[in-house]
Design a protein around this motif. Sequence first.
Motif, PDB file in Angstrom:
ATOM      1  N   GLN A   1       0.826  -1.208   0.000  1.00  0.00           N
ATOM      2  CA  GLN A   1       0.000   0.000   0.000  1.00  0.00           C
ATOM      3  C   GLN A   1       0.860   1.259   0.000  1.00  0.00           C
ATOM      4  OE1 GLN A   1      -2.762  -0.219   3.274  1.00  0.00           O
ATOM      5  NE2 GLN A   1      -3.689  -2.107   2.527  1.00  0.00           N
ATOM      6  N   ALA A   2       1.981   1.215   0.719  1.00  0.00           N
ATOM      7  CA  ALA A   2       2.897   2.357   0.748  1.00  0.00           C
ATOM      8  C   ALA A   2       3.440   2.661  -0.641  1.00  0.00           C
ATOM      9  CB  ALA A   2       4.047   2.076   1.721  1.00  0.00           C
ATOM     10  N   LEU A   3       3.802   1.615  -1.379  1.00  0.00           N
ATOM     11  CA  LEU A   3       4.293   1.813  -2.748  1.00  0.00           C
ATOM     12  C   LEU A   3       3.223   2.467  -3.616  1.00  0.00           C
ATOM     13  CD1 LEU A   3       6.096  -1.618  -3.203  1.00  0.00           C
ATOM     14  CD2 LEU A   3       7.193   0.619  -2.979  1.00  0.00           C
ATOM     15  N   ARG A   4       1.989   2.001  -3.490  1.00  0.00           N
ATOM     16  CA  ARG A   4       0.890   2.583  -4.283  1.00  0.00           C
ATOM     17  C   ARG A   4       0.641   4.034  -3.903  1.00  0.00           C
ATOM     18  NH1 ARG A   4      -1.556  -2.851  -3.315  1.00  0.00           N
ATOM     19  NH2 ARG A   4      -1.164  -4.010  -5.236  1.00  0.00           N
ATOM     20  N   ALA A   5       0.647   4.327  -2.609  1.00  0.00           N
ATOM     21  CA  ALA A   5       0.420   5.707  -2.152  1.00  0.00           C
ATOM     22  C   ALA A   5       1.523   6.631  -2.649  1.00  0.00           C
ATOM     23  CB  ALA A   5       0.329   5.754  -0.631  1.00  0.00           C
ATOM     24  N   LEU A   6       2.763   6.180  -2.571  1.00  0.00           N
ATOM     25  CA  LEU A   6       3.872   7.000  -3.057  1.00  0.00           C
ATOM     26  C   LEU A   6       3.788   7.221  -4.556  1.00  0.00           C
ATOM     27  CD1 LEU A   6       6.692   5.522  -0.828  1.00  0.00           C
ATOM     28  CD2 LEU A   6       6.033   7.939  -0.920  1.00  0.00           C
ATOM     29  N   GLU A   7       3.384   6.189  -5.304  1.00  0.00           N
ATOM     30  CA  GLU A   7       3.213   6.359  -6.755  1.00  0.00           C
ATOM     31  C   GLU A   7       2.166   7.428  -7.046  1.00  0.00           C
ATOM     32  OE1 GLU A   7       2.295   2.341  -7.884  1.00  0.00           O
ATOM     33  OE2 GLU A   7       4.380   1.896  -8.379  1.00  0.00           O
ATOM     34  N   THR A   8       1.072   7.418  -6.316  1.00  0.00           N
ATOM     35  CA  THR A   8       0.007   8.397  -6.516  1.00  0.00           C
ATOM     36  C   THR A   8       0.444   9.789  -6.067  1.00  0.00           C
ATOM     37  OG1 THR A   8      -1.694   6.708  -6.225  1.00  0.00           O
ATOM     38  CG2 THR A   8      -2.374   8.994  -5.885  1.00  0.00           C
ATOM     39  N   ALA A   9       1.100   9.868  -4.922  1.00  0.00           N
ATOM     40  CA  ALA A   9       1.445  11.162  -4.333  1.00  0.00           C
ATOM     41  C   ALA A   9       2.594  11.868  -5.030  1.00  0.00           C
ATOM     42  CB  ALA A   9       1.793  10.981  -2.850  1.00  0.00           C
ATOM     43  N   SER A  10       3.578  11.100  -5.538  1.00  0.00           N
ATOM     44  CA  SER A  10       4.769  11.790  -6.046  1.00  0.00           C
ATOM     45  C   SER A  10       5.417  11.176  -7.277  1.00  0.00           C
ATOM     46  CB  SER A  10       5.805  11.890  -4.920  1.00  0.00           C
ATOM     47  OG  SER A  10       6.094  10.621  -4.387  1.00  0.00           O
ATOM     48  N   ALA A  11       4.818  10.168  -7.865  1.00  0.00           N
ATOM     49  CA  ALA A  11       5.289   9.577  -9.120  1.00  0.00           C
ATOM     50  C   ALA A  11       6.793   9.308  -9.160  1.00  0.00           C
ATOM     51  CB  ALA A  11       4.870  10.453 -10.296  1.00  0.00           C
ATOM     52  N   PRO A  12       7.321   8.562  -8.188  1.00  0.00           N
ATOM     53  CA  PRO A  12       8.756   8.238  -8.263  1.00  0.00           C
ATOM     54  C   PRO A  12       9.051   7.317  -9.437  1.00  0.00           C
ATOM     55  CG  PRO A  12       7.711   7.014  -6.490  1.00  0.00           C
ATOM     56  CD  PRO A  12       6.669   7.935  -7.055  1.00  0.00           C
ATOM     57  N   MET A  13      10.306   7.267  -9.816  1.00  0.00           N
ATOM     58  CA  MET A  13      10.739   6.432 -10.937  1.00  0.00           C
ATOM     59  C   MET A  13      11.173   5.041 -10.472  1.00  0.00           C
ATOM     60  SD  MET A  13      12.957   9.461 -12.618  1.00  0.00           S
ATOM     61  CE  MET A  13      12.926   9.184 -14.374  1.00  0.00           C
ATOM     62  N   GLY A  14      11.306   4.866  -9.160  1.00  0.00           N
ATOM     63  CA  GLY A  14      11.720   3.588  -8.587  1.00  0.00           C
ATOM     64  C   GLY A  14      11.663   3.669  -7.080  1.00  0.00           C
ATOM     65  N   PHE A  15      12.036   2.574  -6.423  1.00  0.00           N
ATOM     66  CA  PHE A  15      12.003   2.493  -4.965  1.00  0.00           C
ATOM     67  C   PHE A  15      13.187   1.689  -4.456  1.00  0.00           C
ATOM     68  CE2 PHE A  15       7.561   2.820  -6.212  1.00  0.00           C
ATOM     69  CZ  PHE A  15       7.077   3.792  -5.345  1.00  0.00           C
ATOM     70  N   ASN A  16      13.599   2.010  -3.248  1.00  0.00           N
ATOM     71  CA  ASN A  16      14.469   1.127  -2.465  1.00  0.00           C
ATOM     72  C   ASN A  16      13.622   0.625  -1.307  1.00  0.00           C
ATOM     73  OD1 ASN A  16      16.953   3.447  -3.126  1.00  0.00           O
ATOM     74  ND2 ASN A  16      17.218   1.306  -3.658  1.00  0.00           N
ATOM     75  N   LEU A  17      13.625  -0.696  -1.118  1.00  0.00           N
ATOM     76  CA  LEU A  17      12.958  -1.325   0.015  1.00  0.00           C
ATOM     77  C   LEU A  17      14.018  -2.050   0.809  1.00  0.00           C
ATOM     78  CD1 LEU A  17       9.948  -3.104  -1.734  1.00  0.00           C
ATOM     79  CD2 LEU A  17       9.928  -0.912  -0.555  1.00  0.00           C
ATOM     80  N   GLY A  18      13.943  -1.969   2.142  1.00  0.00           N
ATOM     81  CA  GLY A  18      14.920  -2.728   2.892  1.00  0.00           C
ATOM     82  C   GLY A  18      14.792  -2.623   4.390  1.00  0.00           C
ATOM     83  N   MET A  19      15.364  -3.642   5.043  1.00  0.00           N
ATOM     84  CA  MET A  19      15.444  -3.707   6.498  1.00  0.00           C
ATOM     85  C   MET A  19      16.891  -3.945   6.880  1.00  0.00           C
ATOM     86  SD  MET A  19      12.301  -6.180   7.516  1.00  0.00           S
ATOM     87  CE  MET A  19      11.959  -7.039   5.977  1.00  0.00           C
ATOM     88  N   ASN A  20      17.352  -3.212   7.860  1.00  0.00           N
ATOM     89  CA  ASN A  20      18.682  -3.428   8.420  1.00  0.00           C
ATOM     90  C   ASN A  20      18.489  -4.162   9.739  1.00  0.00           C
ATOM     91  OD1 ASN A  20      19.786  -1.898   6.292  1.00  0.00           O
ATOM     92  ND2 ASN A  20      19.402  -0.012   7.410  1.00  0.00           N
ATOM     93  N   GLN A  21      18.888  -5.405   9.787  1.00  0.00           N
ATOM     94  CA  GLN A  21      18.694  -6.243  10.965  1.00  0.00           C
ATOM     95  C   GLN A  21      19.949  -6.203  11.829  1.00  0.00           C
ATOM     96  OE1 GLN A  21      15.604  -9.012  10.907  1.00  0.00           O
ATOM     97  NE2 GLN A  21      15.156  -6.876  10.502  1.00  0.00           N
ATOM     98  N   GLY A  22      19.897  -5.451  12.924  1.00  0.00           N
ATOM     99  CA  GLY A  22      21.025  -5.333  13.838  1.00  0.00           C
ATOM    100  C   GLY A  22      21.865  -4.094  13.570  1.00  0.00           C
ATOM    101  N   ALA A  23      22.511  -3.607  14.628  1.00  0.00           N
ATOM    102  CA  ALA A  23      23.316  -2.390  14.531  1.00  0.00           C
ATOM    103  C   ALA A  23      24.460  -2.534  13.525  1.00  0.00           C
ATOM    104  CB  ALA A  23      23.866  -2.007  15.903  1.00  0.00           C
ATOM    105  N   VAL A  24      25.109  -3.701  13.465  1.00  0.00           N
ATOM    106  CA  VAL A  24      26.227  -3.876  12.531  1.00  0.00           C
ATOM    107  C   VAL A  24      25.760  -3.865  11.080  1.00  0.00           C
ATOM    108  CG1 VAL A  24      27.662  -5.116  14.183  1.00  0.00           C
ATOM    109  CG2 VAL A  24      26.191  -6.396  12.635  1.00  0.00           C
TER     110      VAL A  24
END
Length: 184
Positions: free
Chosen positions: A110-133
């Motif tokens: 849903q976030a991707l769809r909302a961002l596409e509607t709100a600001s028409a980005p050309m792409g996305f980075n998705l990610g999780m950083n697991q742990g401080a290191v």
Amino acid sequence: MATGADDVETPAEFAGEPDGFQRLWTPHRMVYVGGDKPSDEAGEGCPFCAAPDRSDAEGLIVHRGDLCYVVLNLFPYNPGHILVCPYRHVSLYVDLTDEETTEFTALTKQALRALETASAPMGFNLGMNQGAVAGAGVAAHLHQHVVPRWGGDSNFLPVVARTKALPMLLEDVRTRLVEAWPQG
């Protein structure tokens, strides 16, 4: 204009005069730059535990689900940089329940769809950083980054000046995303 003893202008005396430079003011980043890191403890010290207890506008919350919510990143890489977070204070993706995982994934879509509607980005980075290191700023509370990207959105500022130019205020970005959030 007044001058000093040696007829040298002091900065305070010409602070309001234009000099051809455009200033990028980001005073909210001083907490981050100053090293005042959020706590890893659940509760008020954890920004992802504290945000849902605030109003949506004050907590920068874009959308609330039953088990997870979406919030603007206080230190965004780009306008619209949002985070999908479980309400529960868990650190790892594998610690989510099946129900939390389902909603976490649905809110990311849903976030991707909302961002596409709100600001028409050309792409996305998705990610999780697991742990401080791995680069997690708040390692104890799981969150997934959703970063909209446009051609040319990286330039010399982040590389040379360690500064990111953001053309919109967080409250304006939040308003656009709330209005663009998919219904149903």
